[in-house]
Design a protein around this motif. Structure first.
Motif, mmCIF file in Angstrom:
data_model
loop_
_atom_site.group_PDB
_atom_site.id
_atom_site.type_symbol
_atom_site.label_atom_id
_atom_site.label_comp_id
_atom_site.label_asym_id
_atom_site.label_seq_id
_atom_site.Cartn_x
_atom_site.Cartn_y
_atom_site.Cartn_z
ATOM 1 N N ARG A 184 4.899 6.025 -5.945
ATOM 2 C CA ARG A 184 5.637 6.008 -5.777
ATOM 3 C C ARG A 184 6.091 5.582 -3.753
ATOM 4 N NH1 ARG A 184 5.819 11.991 -7.379
ATOM 5 N NH2 ARG A 184 6.556 11.715 -9.758
ATOM 6 N N ALA A 185 5.439 5.774 -2.870
ATOM 7 C CA ALA A 185 6.025 5.781 -1.691
ATOM 8 C C ALA A 185 5.707 4.002 -1.711
ATOM 9 C CB ALA A 185 4.384 6.170 -0.612
ATOM 10 N N ALA A 186 4.985 3.333 -2.576
ATOM 11 C CA ALA A 186 4.524 1.888 -2.127
ATOM 12 C C ALA A 186 5.431 1.711 -2.982
ATOM 13 C CB ALA A 186 3.721 1.457 -2.840
ATOM 14 N N THR A 187 6.567 1.501 -3.754
ATOM 15 C CA THR A 187 7.641 1.280 -4.446
ATOM 16 C C THR A 187 9.226 1.308 -4.306
ATOM 17 O OG1 THR A 187 7.495 2.237 -6.681
ATOM 18 C CG2 THR A 187 5.960 0.399 -6.560
ATOM 19 N N ALA A 232 1.849 8.045 -4.555
ATOM 20 C CA ALA A 232 1.377 6.937 -3.661
ATOM 21 C C ALA A 232 1.823 5.616 -4.208
ATOM 22 C CB ALA A 232 -0.682 6.581 -3.296
ATOM 23 N N ARG A 279 1.014 -1.126 -0.415
ATOM 24 C CA ARG A 279 -0.002 0.045 0.080
ATOM 25 C C ARG A 279 0.653 1.301 -0.160
ATOM 26 N NH1 ARG A 279 -5.439 1.563 3.311
ATOM 27 N NH2 ARG A 279 -6.428 -0.205 2.189
ATOM 28 N N GLY A 280 0.205 2.327 -1.156
ATOM 29 C CA GLY A 280 0.934 3.235 -0.499
ATOM 30 C C GLY A 280 0.366 4.666 -0.785
ATOM 31 N N THR A 334 3.873 -4.674 -6.634
ATOM 32 C CA THR A 334 5.626 -4.868 -6.757
ATOM 33 C C THR A 334 6.260 -5.482 -7.779
ATOM 34 O OG1 THR A 334 6.673 -5.676 -4.730
ATOM 35 C CG2 THR A 334 4.923 -3.087 -4.765
#
Length: 800
Positions: free
Chosen positions: A781-784, A779, A479-480, A672
């Protein structure tokens, strides 16, 4: 999808106080039903593609299969020989003006011997059946000398590059450093060099935005009918009746008054119907044959028949001090306008003037340019230059916050503009600019619950990224959360005389006072006809309001674009209703003034079909007052406060009439391993000034948010980089969000009145389209942990 819709009613100093008839049923501030809503959801609404005339022919367009070529031979004899064919037209057959354009008349009605984009119209056919017209068009013989296409800034401005419009003559050209640059607009303020030296942190990056299509579901369509007076009646789906009239009349060799347009049912627009598509073609065929001609594009042709959102390459540099204050921002924004100018100059002006975003910074150096290339023509699309800039500057704000170790929302709030902030153009923002508050509100909204993917037992895989294809069971799902905020201007800018016209009639029918409102506003789904009736009920105190069909028999209402119609045409309806109300009161004073001293008071109201005092005393019924009198019938123009052109070298000037703001929070889940994204929620907070129809407001915000989502993760017209041909002109390959892709969209509406606007309203249609894209990418970016500098984000960007 309409969840958690909350309203924050705030009345700051300067709020207009002229909304006095608050108790009129169906008036301003109520969620009245749309008159076309039931018809649309039941399939009974008549769109332009449903038009019919018993004696009509069908029109068909032959389009070029190359992006850049010379026509060396053109033979229509076989097409003319097909039984049922009434006419075949080429550039040589045009009776009058051979070019048109919204701002620059640079586009041939039919190809003038040089093809400039894949799908350019070459010839027209009129036949007694659509299949006959298609078969005849296929028999037109065209020989081409294929030329190397101009595809980007390097090939457009290189020494010896082919000049795509050597005979161009317009007011933008003298300021362009190269003939293939449509327009250039710098915005410079402060001392960037000195500010750069003071910066503790500097981030510099390049970003890219692909070509997005408006993807309206109703294709281009219309019916041209020759008139007995030698003129032409055109029934068409469009965004701007009068600008169509202005362009079509010279092409037909007719005065504007002999080309009459009536709006037909529009199946979405989003900017793609501002330019001409089939309007002139249908009229030319009707003029040649003397018969009504209907044209309806199929989906494939629609992708070639209208402009798209400008693809962009953006280079940004941001500097900040360790305490989180911006020191300077520089940017170079390159917008690819494709083969013809369309509205590229105005898009360039928007991108440049709004390129800083909704932030305060004294040192700015931004340059935006628009190009001519052989790529698909680009023009107006919801967000109009501000969308591309928002993706870049919001990505930069995330990067700066990370470099400084600050919370990205708090960093934005620290630099947020507010009322009184000076824009990079020098313009003072003189109405509420609640950027920090919108960010606070959207961050405070409850987050959707976390999911547990420890076991597949009992899990509905359809809730997973790519789950509808059963591609994952949650093994690599992360999750992001991401945030973004944007700024958009409202209305036409840079000194354009942006006005609208409304005709209002008040008469007695069936013993009741009835108002009739007539404007040329194009209803394209935004709900303007609903709001106009609400305004008339509020200002005239009537229950029954008739909205006349939009046509050119009434004065210009301008385009249904730039978030301007409720502001400007709504303002015109309000202004005209006020004048009608004053006529009613004059009539009452003349009839009854000698019998009741209250008629002498200035502050009388029309409410509930009656004339009343502020204290609620009834002086007369409207129907009683108007009975036996001539109807009150007025047509008036209304203008907002003027704007001015930006200085061509500094970008300084009061170029915009109003600004609007929205903030988004995206919650995504990303596989991912496979690079698949599912957007779980897109929360939004937006200041609308005054919600004239709260339900419509929520719908506009959710619709704009969904289009921003599409740009973030799926929507792109793919153009071959070598041939400049479109690879995916269909809804099979050009993907748009469906109900299965669209997440929950909770909406928090803030109402901070603009003292300069009717009812304090703020144009709302475009602002929610800006920040969803950078919020979703943030979001992801935050997850990956991926940089993700291009939209739409594709699986290979995540896994590669």
């Amino acid at each position: 999808m309409a969840r958690n819709i909350r309203n924050a009613h705030t009345t700051p100093a300067g709020t207009p106080t002229n909304v006095t008839q608050k108790h009129t049923k169906g008036g301003i501030g109520e969620s009245t039903l749309r008159p076309d809503g039931t018809l649309k959801v039941t399939g009974e609404f008549a769109y332009a593609s449903d038009l019919w005339h018993e004696d009509m022919l069908w029109g068909q367009t032959l389009r070029a299969p190359h992006a850049h070529a010379r026509i060396t031979a053109l033979d229509v004899s076989e097409a003319l020989a097909v039984p049922g064919v009434y006419a075949v037209l080429t550039h040589a057959d045009l009776p009058a003006a051979k070019k048109y354009g919204l701002e620059i008349a640079d586009q041939p009605v039919l190809c003038d011997g040089r093809v400039r984009f894949h799908g350019e119209p070459v010839a027209l056919v009129a036949a007694d059946h659509p299949e006959t017209a298609r078969r005849a068009a296929a028999k037109i013989r065209v020989e081409y000398e294929v030329l190397p296409p101009v595809t980007d800034e390097a090939s457009a401005t290189a020494p010896g590059a082919p000049v795509l419009h050597p005979d161009r003559d317009d007011h933008h050209a003298p300021h362009s450093p190269h003939p293939n640059i449509v327009h250039r607009q710098p915005v410079r303020r402060g001392d960037v060099a000195a500010a750069r030296a003071r910066a503790d942190v500097i981030v510099r990056e390049e970003y890219e935005v692909g070509i997005q299509d408006q993807a309206f579901l109703g294709p281009e369509s219309g019916l041209a009918v020759p008139a007995e007076d030698g003129g032409m009646d055109l029934y068409v789906s469009t965004q701007w009746l009068h600008v169509d009239q202005k362009q079509v009349a010279p092409i037909l060799g007719l005065p504007a008054g002999k080309v009459r347009l009536t709006l037909s049912g529009v199946g979405g627009a989003f900017g793609g119907r501002e330019d001409l598509s089939m309007q002139a073609h249908a009229c030319l065929l009707a003029q040649r044959t003397g018969k009504p001609v209907k044209m309806v594009y199929n989906r494939y042709e629609s992708f070639f028949g209208h402009v798209h959102r400008h693809p962009a390459k953006l280079t940004y540099e941001h500097g900040a001090t360790f305490d989180g204050k911006l020191t300077h921002v520089t940017a170079r924004i390159v917008l690819d306008g494709g083969a013809y100018a369309s509205s590229t100059p105005a898009v360039v002006g928007n991108a440049a003037s709004l390129g800083l975003g909704p932030y305060a910074c004294e040192n700015v150096d931004i340059e935006a340019v628009g190009l001519y290339t052989n790529n698909p023509p680009c023009g107006a699309m919801r967000g109009f230059g501000a969308v591309q800039a928002c993706f870049a500057y919001e990505s930069q704000m995330d990067r700066l916050a990370a470099e400084l170790g600050m919370d990205p929302v708090e960093f934005r709030q620290l630099n947020a503009m507010e009322q009184g902030t000076r824009m990079p153009t020098g313009q003072i923002v003189d109405s509420p600019a609640p950027v920090a508050e919108l960010l606070r509100r959207v961050k405070a909204m409850p987050l959707p619950p976390e999911r547990q993917w420890a076991s597949t037992e009992g899990t509905d895989v359809r809730a997973l990224p790519g789950g509808l294809s059963n591609t994952t069971h949650g093994e690599g799902v992360v999750r992001g959360i991401g945030y973004a905020v944007g700024i958009k201007n409202v209305g036409f800018s840079e000194g354009y005389d942006d006005y609208s016209t409304a005709r209002v009639r008040l008469a007695v029918a069936g013993g009741e006072a009835v108002a009739t409102v007539h404007t040329a506003m194009a209803e394209v789904g935004q709900g303007g006809v609903t709001v106009h009736a609400q305004i008339a009920r509020t200002e005239l105190g009537v229950t029954q309001v008739t909205i006349q069909p939009a046509d050119t028999r009434v004065g210009n209402a301008g385009s249904t674009s730039a978030s301007r119609q409720t502001y400007v045409t709504g303002g015109a309806v309000k202004h005209t209703c006020e004048a009608v109300r004053e006529r009613v009161l004059e009539l009452g004073r003349r009839k009854y003034g000698s019998y009741h001293p209250a008629w002498a008071h200035a502050e009388l109201l029309l409410e509930g079909g009656k004339v009343v005092t502020e204290g609620g005393e009834v002086l007369a019924g409207l129907a009683e007052l108007l009975e036996g009198e001539e109807p009150i019938d007025l047509e008036l123009e209304w203008r907002h406060r003027p704007t001015e052109a930006f200085d061509r070298e500094t970008g300084q000037g009061n170029g915009h009439v109003q600004y609007s703001f929205a903030a988004h929070r995206a919650v995504v889940e990303v596989d991912t391993e496979l690079g698949l994204v599912k957007v779980i929620e897109l929360a939004v907070a937006q200041d609308v000034g005054k919600a004239l129809n709260p339900l419509s407001v929520a719908g506009q915000i959710q619709g704009g948010t969904t289009q921003g989502l599409g740009l973030a993760v799926m929507e792109e017209i793919v153009v071959d980089p070598v041939t400049a041909k479109v690879r995916n002109p269909s809804f099979t390959d050009y993907l748009i969000p469906t109900i299965l892709d669209t997440p929950t969209i909770p909406v928090d509406v803030l109402e901070l009145a603009d003292p300069n606007a009717p009812y304090g309203l703020r144009g709302i249609g475009e602002a929610p389209t800006l920040s969803p894209t950078p919020a979703v990418v943030s979001a992801i970016r935050a997850a990956t942990g991926r940089a993700l500098r291009r939209v739409p984000v594709r699986p290979e960007h995540i896994t590669g």
